[in-house]
Scaffold this active site. Structure first.
Site, PDB file in Angstrom:
ATOM      1  N   SER A 152      50.181  33.920  42.641  1.00  0.00           N
ATOM      2  CA  SER A 152      49.866  35.344  42.518  1.00  0.00           C
ATOM      3  C   SER A 152      50.899  36.041  41.647  1.00  0.00           C
ATOM      4  CB  SER A 152      49.868  36.007  43.897  1.00  0.00           C
ATOM      5  OG  SER A 152      49.719  37.418  43.757  1.00  0.00           O
ATOM      6  N   TYR A 165      53.348  37.095  52.217  1.00  0.00           N
ATOM      7  CA  TYR A 165      52.397  36.592  51.230  1.00  0.00           C
ATOM      8  C   TYR A 165      53.111  36.187  49.933  1.00  0.00           C
ATOM      9  CZ  TYR A 165      48.394  36.857  47.980  1.00  0.00           C
ATOM     10  OH  TYR A 165      47.446  36.589  47.023  1.00  0.00           O
TER      11      TYR A 165
HETATM   12  N1  LIG Z   1      41.794  38.678  44.586  1.00  0.00           N
HETATM   13  C1  LIG Z   1      42.969  38.878  44.041  1.00  0.00           C
HETATM   14  O1  LIG Z   1      43.260  39.925  43.414  1.00  0.00           O
HETATM   15  C2  LIG Z   1      44.022  37.806  44.124  1.00  0.00           C
HETATM   16  C3  LIG Z   1      45.221  38.007  43.430  1.00  0.00           C
HETATM   17  C4  LIG Z   1      46.203  37.029  43.479  1.00  0.00           C
HETATM   18  C5  LIG Z   1      45.981  35.868  44.204  1.00  0.00           C
HETATM   19  N2  LIG Z   1      44.806  35.704  44.872  1.00  0.00           N
HETATM   20  C6  LIG Z   1      44.628  34.449  45.600  1.00  0.00           C
HETATM   21  O2  LIG Z   1      43.377  33.872  45.271  1.00  0.00           O
HETATM   22  C7  LIG Z   1      42.902  33.090  46.373  1.00  0.00           C
HETATM   23  C8  LIG Z   1      41.480  33.479  46.705  1.00  0.00           C
HETATM   24  O3  LIG Z   1      41.433  34.870  46.958  1.00  0.00           O
HETATM   25  P1  LIG Z   1      40.064  35.677  46.895  1.00  0.00           P
HETATM   26  O4  LIG Z   1      40.398  37.013  46.381  1.00  0.00           O
HETATM   27  O5  LIG Z   1      39.017  34.855  46.213  1.00  0.00           O
HETATM   28  O6  LIG Z   1      39.722  35.775  48.470  1.00  0.00           O
HETATM   29  P2  LIG Z   1      38.320  36.009  49.227  1.00  0.00           P
HETATM   30  O7  LIG Z   1      37.311  36.604  48.326  1.00  0.00           O
HETATM   31  O8  LIG Z   1      38.690  36.730  50.479  1.00  0.00           O
HETATM   32  O9  LIG Z   1      37.853  34.514  49.585  1.00  0.00           O
HETATM   33  C9  LIG Z   1      38.627  33.750  50.435  1.00  0.00           C
HETATM   34  C10 LIG Z   1      37.938  32.411  50.672  1.00  0.00           C
HETATM   35  O10 LIG Z   1      38.808  31.584  51.432  1.00  0.00           O
HETATM   36  C11 LIG Z   1      38.155  31.206  52.659  1.00  0.00           C
HETATM   37  N3  LIG Z   1      39.205  31.075  53.659  1.00  0.00           N
HETATM   38  C12 LIG Z   1      40.027  32.056  54.130  1.00  0.00           C
HETATM   39  N4  LIG Z   1      40.861  31.534  55.051  1.00  0.00           N
HETATM   40  C13 LIG Z   1      40.565  30.211  55.137  1.00  0.00           C
HETATM   41  C14 LIG Z   1      41.068  29.139  55.915  1.00  0.00           C
HETATM   42  N5  LIG Z   1      42.051  29.319  56.809  1.00  0.00           N
HETATM   43  N6  LIG Z   1      40.536  27.907  55.751  1.00  0.00           N
HETATM   44  C15 LIG Z   1      39.528  27.705  54.858  1.00  0.00           C
HETATM   45  N7  LIG Z   1      39.015  28.684  54.106  1.00  0.00           N
HETATM   46  C16 LIG Z   1      39.526  29.910  54.252  1.00  0.00           C
HETATM   47  C17 LIG Z   1      37.128  32.300  52.900  1.00  0.00           C
HETATM   48  O11 LIG Z   1      36.050  31.889  53.710  1.00  0.00           O
HETATM   49  P3  LIG Z   1      36.122  32.043  55.326  1.00  0.00           P
HETATM   50  O12 LIG Z   1      36.682  33.411  55.606  1.00  0.00           O
HETATM   51  O13 LIG Z   1      34.720  31.861  55.789  1.00  0.00           O
HETATM   52  O14 LIG Z   1      37.029  30.955  55.798  1.00  0.00           O
HETATM   53  C18 LIG Z   1      36.654  32.535  51.456  1.00  0.00           C
HETATM   54  O15 LIG Z   1      35.790  31.508  51.047  1.00  0.00           O
HETATM   55  C19 LIG Z   1      43.913  33.301  47.493  1.00  0.00           C
HETATM   56  O16 LIG Z   1      44.867  32.264  47.439  1.00  0.00           O
HETATM   57  C20 LIG Z   1      44.586  34.610  47.124  1.00  0.00           C
HETATM   58  O17 LIG Z   1      45.884  34.717  47.650  1.00  0.00           O
HETATM   59  C21 LIG Z   1      43.831  36.644  44.856  1.00  0.00           C
END
Ligand SMILES: NC(=O)c1ccc[n+]([C@@H]2O[C@H](COP(=O)([O-])OP(=O)(O)OC[C@H]3O[C@@H](n4cnc5c(N)ncnc54)[C@H](OP(=O)(O)O)[C@@H]3O)[C@@H](O)[C@H]2O)c1
Length: 261
Positions: A152, A165
């Site tokens: 991130s 985080y």
């Molecule tokens: N969006 C941003 O701006 C951003 C920025 C920097 C980094 N990131 C990183 O990108 C990654 C994905 O983020 P996102 O924004 O795509 O999140 P998201 O839309 O909330 O999706 C999260 C996904 O992970 C699954 N998940 C959550 N906890 C889990 C667990 N314990 N075991 C297995 N699956 C799990 C969720 O499904 P379930 O809830 O059904 O398990 C969902 O499929 C993360 O590592 C986040 O830190 C995101």
């Protein structure tokens, strides 16, 4: 319904390879899974909520992509490893691992409970390390692999209330560097993608916050939220054979956020 991939041949093709993306039933993980599958990989889709996972898998299969569903909680290391072992017995080795599942907890450092701090680190760092190490051992046997961790930009800049985080994400950036050195003799690359602000369910409250949007558009040179596909495109590159000389890097995909003062 066909599950055969278009399996493009030529540059950036992933035909014949299997990828596991944790946390891939929506958001960045789902977009990355789709992109890897469109490049010809068989992709193992993961999430905790079975229905969301089944719906996501059905959508990808409808597009003719080769998808395996693996419902498990990535914070449960024993369950994750057992599931992955069962899948590799059935489907063969995994060449591409995207360690993507993560959680967030926002709270002032003055009241942030230690239990919550440990919970965030357990999923965002320790569990990624454990499953990654398990898969790295298999990749060493086959002398090939691509590991991509989702870091991130918040681990590259300071921000209030999210220390657990960002400490975990900074740990993943470091893990990519360390493992890149250790795994290079085995033809395995390890890199981090550091997403900027990407519009997903993860940060829905921020997307609906006018003050935050104002700050974001002032702060990001491209003046917009990123899309999950922006990260997926970078992941496809890092997962490709063509990226063989790129390892130990943290690639910010952030519309210029980390380059601008
Ligand atoms: N969006 C941003 O701006 C951003 C920025 C920097 C980094 N990131 C990183 O990108 C990654 C994905 O983020 P996102 O924004 O795509 O999140 P998201 O839309 O909330 O999706 C999260 C996904 O992970 C699954 N998940 C959550 N906890 C889990 C667990 N314990 N075991 C297995 N699956 C799990 C969720 O499904 P379930 O809830 O059904 O398990 C969902 O499929 C993360 O590592 C986040 O830190 C995101």
């Amino acid at each position: 319904m066909s599950t055969s991939n278009p399996a493009p041949s030529g540059r950036f093709s992933l035909a014949g390879q299997t990828a596991l993306v944790t946390g891939s039933s929506r958001g960045i993980g789902l977009a990355s899974a789709r992109a890897l599958a469109e490049q010809g990989a068989k992709v193992i889709l993961n999430g905790r909520t079975r229905q969301t996972l089944a719906d996501a898998a059905a959508g990808l299969r409808q597009a003719g992509l080769d998808i395996i569903e693996a419902p498990f909680d990535a914070s449960n290391i024993d369950e994750s490893i057992a599931t992955v072992d069962r899948l590799t017995d059935e489907h063969g080795p995994i060449q591409i691992f995207m360690a993507n599942a993560a959680m967030q907890h926002r709270e002032s450092l003055l009241t942030f409970p230690q239990k919550k701090f440990e919970e965030v680190l357990a999923l965002n760092l320790t569990a990624q390390w454990a499953l990654g190490r398990h898969l790295a051992a298999q990749m060493v046997q086959h002398q090939y692999g691509r590991i991509i961790v989702t870091g991130s930009v918040t681990a590259l800049q300071g921000r209030s209330d999210i220390t657990a985080y960002t400490v975990a994400k900074a740990g993943l950036h470091a893990l990519a560097r360390q493992w890149a050195v250790e795994l290079s003799p085995h033809n395995i690359t390890v890199n981090a993608v550091a997403p900027g602000y990407i519009a997903t369910e993860f940060n829905e409250p921020l997307q609906n916050d006018d003050r935050f949007n104002q700050w974001l558009f002032d702060r990001v040179p491209q003046k917009k939220w990123g899309r999950p596909e922006d990260i997926a495109n970078a992941v496809c590159y890092l997962a490709s054979r063509e990226a063989s000389f790129v390892t130990g890097q943290t690639l910010a995909v952030d519309g210029g956020f980390t380059t601008a003062l």
